[in-house]
Design an enzyme around this catalytic site. Structure first.
Site, PDB file in Angstrom:
ATOM      1  N   PHE A 153       0.821  -1.213   0.000  1.00 15.25           N
ATOM      2  CA  PHE A 153       0.000   0.000   0.000  1.00 15.25           C
ATOM      3  C   PHE A 153       0.854   1.262   0.000  1.00 15.25           C
ATOM      4  CE2 PHE A 153      -2.497  -3.397   1.963  1.00 15.25           C
ATOM      5  CZ  PHE A 153      -3.600  -3.399   1.119  1.00 15.25           C
ATOM      6  N   ARG A 155       2.976   4.587  -1.102  1.00 10.01           N
ATOM      7  CA  ARG A 155       2.785   5.644  -2.103  1.00 10.01           C
ATOM      8  C   ARG A 155       4.139   6.143  -2.571  1.00 10.01           C
ATOM      9  NH1 ARG A 155      -0.092   9.370   2.004  1.00 10.01           N
ATOM     10  NH2 ARG A 155       1.416   8.198   3.207  1.00 10.01           N
ATOM     11  N   PHE A 250      -7.727  12.302   0.787  1.00  8.52           N
ATOM     12  CA  PHE A 250      -8.178  12.056  -0.588  1.00  8.52           C
ATOM     13  C   PHE A 250      -9.472  12.788  -0.928  1.00  8.52           C
ATOM     14  CE2 PHE A 250      -5.118   9.265  -2.503  1.00  8.52           C
ATOM     15  CZ  PHE A 250      -4.324   9.025  -1.401  1.00  8.52           C
ATOM     16  N   CYS A 261      -0.760   3.625 -10.624  1.00  6.27           N
ATOM     17  CA  CYS A 261      -1.590   2.685  -9.859  1.00  6.27           C
ATOM     18  C   CYS A 261      -3.084   2.906 -10.041  1.00  6.27           C
ATOM     19  CB  CYS A 261      -1.230   2.768  -8.383  1.00  6.27           C
ATOM     20  SG  CYS A 261       0.506   2.463  -8.101  1.00  6.27           S
TER      21      CYS A 261
HETATM   22  C1  UGA Z   1      -1.443   4.780  -4.574  1.00  3.70           C
HETATM   23  C2  UGA Z   1      -1.995   4.412  -3.176  1.00  3.70           C
HETATM   24  O1  UGA Z   1      -2.196   5.592  -2.392  1.00  3.70           O
HETATM   25  C3  UGA Z   1      -1.060   3.466  -2.440  1.00  3.70           C
HETATM   26  O2  UGA Z   1      -1.647   3.060  -1.205  1.00  3.70           O
HETATM   27  C4  UGA Z   1      -0.816   2.236  -3.318  1.00  3.70           C
HETATM   28  O3  UGA Z   1       0.115   1.357  -2.704  1.00  3.70           O
HETATM   29  C5  UGA Z   1      -0.252   2.679  -4.669  1.00  3.70           C
HETATM   30  O4  UGA Z   1      -1.187   3.573  -5.294  1.00  3.70           O
HETATM   31  C6  UGA Z   1      -0.081   1.445  -5.509  1.00  3.70           C
HETATM   32  O5  UGA Z   1      -1.080   0.791  -5.802  1.00  3.70           O
HETATM   33  O6  UGA Z   1       1.061   1.055  -5.760  1.00  3.70           O
HETATM   34  P1  UGA Z   1       0.392   6.536  -5.506  1.00  3.70           P
HETATM   35  O7  UGA Z   1      -0.070   6.131  -6.866  1.00  3.70           O
HETATM   36  O8  UGA Z   1       1.846   6.592  -5.210  1.00  3.70           O
HETATM   37  O9  UGA Z   1      -0.233   5.512  -4.376  1.00  3.70           O
HETATM   38  O10 UGA Z   1      -0.199   7.960  -5.251  1.00  3.70           O
HETATM   39  P2  UGA Z   1      -1.256   8.697  -4.293  1.00  3.70           P
HETATM   40  O11 UGA Z   1      -0.542   9.533  -3.329  1.00  3.70           O
HETATM   41  O12 UGA Z   1      -2.258   7.738  -3.767  1.00  3.70           O
HETATM   42  O13 UGA Z   1      -1.952   9.659  -5.363  1.00  3.70           O
HETATM   43  C7  UGA Z   1      -2.609   9.145  -6.520  1.00  3.70           C
HETATM   44  C8  UGA Z   1      -3.167  10.247  -7.369  1.00  3.70           C
HETATM   45  O14 UGA Z   1      -4.316  10.821  -6.755  1.00  3.70           O
HETATM   46  C9  UGA Z   1      -2.213  11.416  -7.629  1.00  3.70           C
HETATM   47  O15 UGA Z   1      -2.304  11.774  -8.991  1.00  3.70           O
HETATM   48  C10 UGA Z   1      -2.735  12.533  -6.740  1.00  3.70           C
HETATM   49  O16 UGA Z   1      -2.458  13.810  -7.265  1.00  3.70           O
HETATM   50  C11 UGA Z   1      -4.222  12.252  -6.794  1.00  3.70           C
HETATM   51  N1  UGA Z   1      -4.952  12.781  -5.612  1.00  3.70           N
HETATM   52  C12 UGA Z   1      -4.688  12.307  -4.368  1.00  3.70           C
HETATM   53  C13 UGA Z   1      -5.931  13.752  -5.802  1.00  3.70           C
HETATM   54  O17 UGA Z   1      -6.198  14.196  -6.942  1.00  3.70           O
HETATM   55  N2  UGA Z   1      -6.632  14.212  -4.713  1.00  3.70           N
HETATM   56  C14 UGA Z   1      -6.391  13.739  -3.463  1.00  3.70           C
HETATM   57  O18 UGA Z   1      -7.068  14.204  -2.512  1.00  3.70           O
HETATM   58  C15 UGA Z   1      -5.394  12.776  -3.272  1.00  3.70           C
END
Ligand code: UGA
Length: 450
Positions: A153, A155, A250, A261
């Site tokens: 999980f 990031r 989120f 992801c």
């Molecule tokens: C995500 C999950 O959070 C991890 O728990 C998981 O292990 C990982 O995928 C995976 O499957 O390997 P990650 O892709 O590194 O992690 O990034 P996040 O920090 O979760 O952000 C994902 C996207 O959502 C980004 O583009 C971010 O800008 C966007 N986001 C996030 C929003 O647009 N709004 C939010 O409030 C939060």
């Protein structure tokens, strides 16, 4: 101390191997890509992840961590082998499992003693059983093994701390001895350990990512309604977040989710659902809203600037989120391509992702810094909320642009202040102007931010 082999030196594999070494285990990380292994031998990281280089160096020096392209070397003493290879999107969004198959076949041919095989890659439900089948059918002579699913999980950008301080560890196996052994490996992390069957563990990973993506699309839909009704989505999210049943995480409206992801996993889950005869209408809506967040930017710019042909547009931030150089499925890429298809000229700046940018946006003009980016631009789109962008000299940016149009795709600036400087400022779900009789009282810090 346990002997561990990790297959795959991407984000998940390299962080997993390095953290297990840091916890005192003996770890060999394997990759079939010689170039990556050469880099790691030279002390260079194939990925940008804060704190990783120092941790790798410390554990290599202590003799607990090594790198190789040879399965023989990796499996020689190993009691545990983690599969952490890529599972890219294949046709129709189905996860492409060719690297998992290769890893399973090679493990089966190479192992000489009983092994616990742990799958960390995000794989379709049922893959654990499939891996067990491949191994028993490929082994030249039967040797005991067990397959455990242990989804990750972490990031990007906070991968080490996510690994070392997990909210939970999920283990799926029908073999309780194997699950117990893998649980022992994680005891030092002092996290709740959920032990379940293989398929349930695999589904927990997809359901978690899809749920987080759903929260993002939900708040983006609320943002669109806020825009029409004159409410402010940032304050709506803050107001919702105080409810413990909802929480604040989120719920940042913006250009939608990107990265390697969420887009891939929501699509793969939709595919699994379709193939098995269910109707994943919510997942489809999540993806549609996400796509629209990028298209809306171009639509708004067209309304603001007229024809986009020959307009100069600056993309401030290129990585899919801060603290990473990863541009896979980054909003900047899709927005850049849409703008280019209308004949706009694209400039770009990112604190760390510039070296990969030409691969994703071939004719982008990269600039030295945000001020150089602003020079002569008809509009700037904030695509990534890097902290340093919050502290820019905005009047300087304003004075060097050809037209002072900013689309703040991450809601990092104060609308009132931007208007005061003279920008034609657009944000996501925030067209209410504070200070016009609608002031909100200063709020105490959110529990999550304390
Ligand atoms: C995500 C999950 O959070 C991890 O728990 C998981 O292990 C990982 O995928 C995976 O499957 O390997 P990650 O892709 O590194 O992690 O990034 P996040 O920090 O979760 O952000 C994902 C996207 O959502 C980004 O583009 C971010 O800008 C966007 N986001 C996030 C929003 O647009 N709004 C939010 O409030 C939060």
């Amino acid at each position: 101390m346990k002997n561990i082999c990790v297959i795959g030196t991407g984000y998940v594999g390299l962080v997993t191997g390095t953290c297990f070494a840091d916890m005192g285990n003996q770890v060999v990380c394997i990759d079939i890509n010689q170039e990556k292994i050469d880099m790691l031998h030279a002390g260079k990281m194939p990925i940008y992840e804060p704190g990783l280089e120092e941790m790798v160096e410390r554990n290599v020096r202590a003799g607990r961590l090594s790198f190789s392209t040879s399965y023989d070397e990796g499996l020689d003493q190993a009691e545990f082998v983690f599969i952490a290879v890529g599972t890219p999107s294949g046709v129709d969004g189905e996860a492409d499992l060719r690297y998992v198959r290769m890893a399973a076949e090679t493990i089966a041919r190479t192992m000489t003693a009983p092994l616990v095989i742990i799958n960390k890659s995000t794989v379709p439900v049922g893959t654990g059983d499939w891996v067990a089948d491949i191994i028993s059918h490929t082994q030249p002579t039967p040797i005991d093994f067990a397959v455990v699913s242990n989804p990750e999980f972490l990031r990007e950008g906070s991968a080490i701390s996510d690994f070392l301080n997990p909210d939970r560890v999920v283990l799926g196996s029908l073999n309780s001895d194997a699950a117990e052994k893998v649980a022992q490996l994680h005891l030092a992390l002092r996290a709740p350990i959920v032990v379940t069957d293989l398929r349930t563990a695999e589904m927990i990973k997809y359901a978690s990512n899809a749920f987080l993506a759903t929260r993002i699309s939900f708040i983006n839909e609320i943002a669109a309604i806020c825009e029409e009704l004159g409410a402010d989505v940032k304050e709506v999210a803050a107001g919702m977040g105080y409810d413990k049943r909802i929480g604040r995480y989120f719920l940042d409206a913006g250009l939608g989710y990107g990265g390697s992801c969420f887009p891939k996993d929501v699509l793969a889950l939709e595919h699994m659902a379709l193939v098995h005869g269910t109707h994943p209408s919510l997942l489809r809506a999540v993806m549609d809203i996400n796509r629209d967040q990028r298209r809306k930017v171009v639509h708004r710019l067209r309304k603001e600037l007229g024809r986009l042909h020959d307009k100069r547009i600056g993309l401030l931030g290129l990585a899919f989120k801060p603290n990473t150089d990863d541009m896979r499925d980054a909003p900047a890429v899709e927005i850049g391509n849409l703008l280019r298809s209308e004949g706009a000229r694209i400039k770009g700046y990112d604190p760390v992702a510039m070296h990969v940018a030409p691969r994703y946006l071939p004719d982008i003009v990269l600039t030295e810094d945000p001020y150089d980016l602003a020079e002569g631009c008809d509009a700037i789109v904030v695509c990534t909320e890097w902290n340093e962008f919050r502290h820019l000299d905005l009047p300087r940016i304003h004075s060097s642009m050809r037209q002072p149009v900013i689309f703040d795709g991450r809601n990092i600036y104060d609308p009132e202040r931007m208007a005061g400087i003279g920008f034609r400022y657009h944000a996501v779900g925030r067209n209410r102007r504070l200070g016009n009789g609608n002031d909100v009282l200063t709020m105490p810090a959110m529990p999550d931010e304390l």
